[in-house]
Design a protein around this motif. Structure first.
Motif: not given
Lengths: 89, 89
Positions: A44-45, A47-48, A52, A60, B40, B65-67, B81-82
């Motif tokens: 997940v990190d 992908s962010q 970003r 996504i 996560i 998912i996102g920040t 991240s979440f």
């Protein structure tokens, strides 16, 4: 699709970010970030960071979670969670 | 929706599984499992335990998912991240 998978393991986050950017800059429009167990958070990190910091036109497009059976070193079967994050241009 | 959130922290997995099942057995049809950073992976594990071992009629209806920006103890801002996993009957 098989070729579009980046599997997340113990390398630093930026190693996977680089692999994804290289993949996308060599003519592919999609990438799947896959990870199991404790590596899910790292996926997940990643992908962010890609979205970003490096490739704001990337979206996504799909997220899957589920359970896979893996074989341990002692030849036993164990259930482990996975995530697959699809990113597309 | 606010009331339908189970936020994953440092407790054992089964504490969250129990919270989710209790929530669903008290008249609610949906639950959001939310987690940040290294939690996560645990959120994904929890969704899988709930689905596979306890409530097979429950489906994962959405994953985000996102920040998010959080404030640290030193009063600084940090990106984290979440994940949010929505489960529905």
């Amino acid at each position: 699709m098989e070729n579009d998978v980046v599997f997340v393991g113990k390398k630093p986050i930026m190693a996977y970010v680089l692999a994804i950017l290289t993949h996308l800059n060599s003519g592919h429009d999609a990438v799947f970030i896959k990870a199991r167990g404790s590596m899910i958070s790292k996926a997940v990190d990643i992908s962010q960071v890609v979205k970003r910091k490096f490739s704001k036109d990337l979206k996504i497009s799909n997220i899957e979670i589920g359970t896979e059976e893996i074989k341990t070193e002692e030849n036993k079967h164990r259930d482990v969670s996975f995530i697959s994050v699809e990113m597309k241009r």
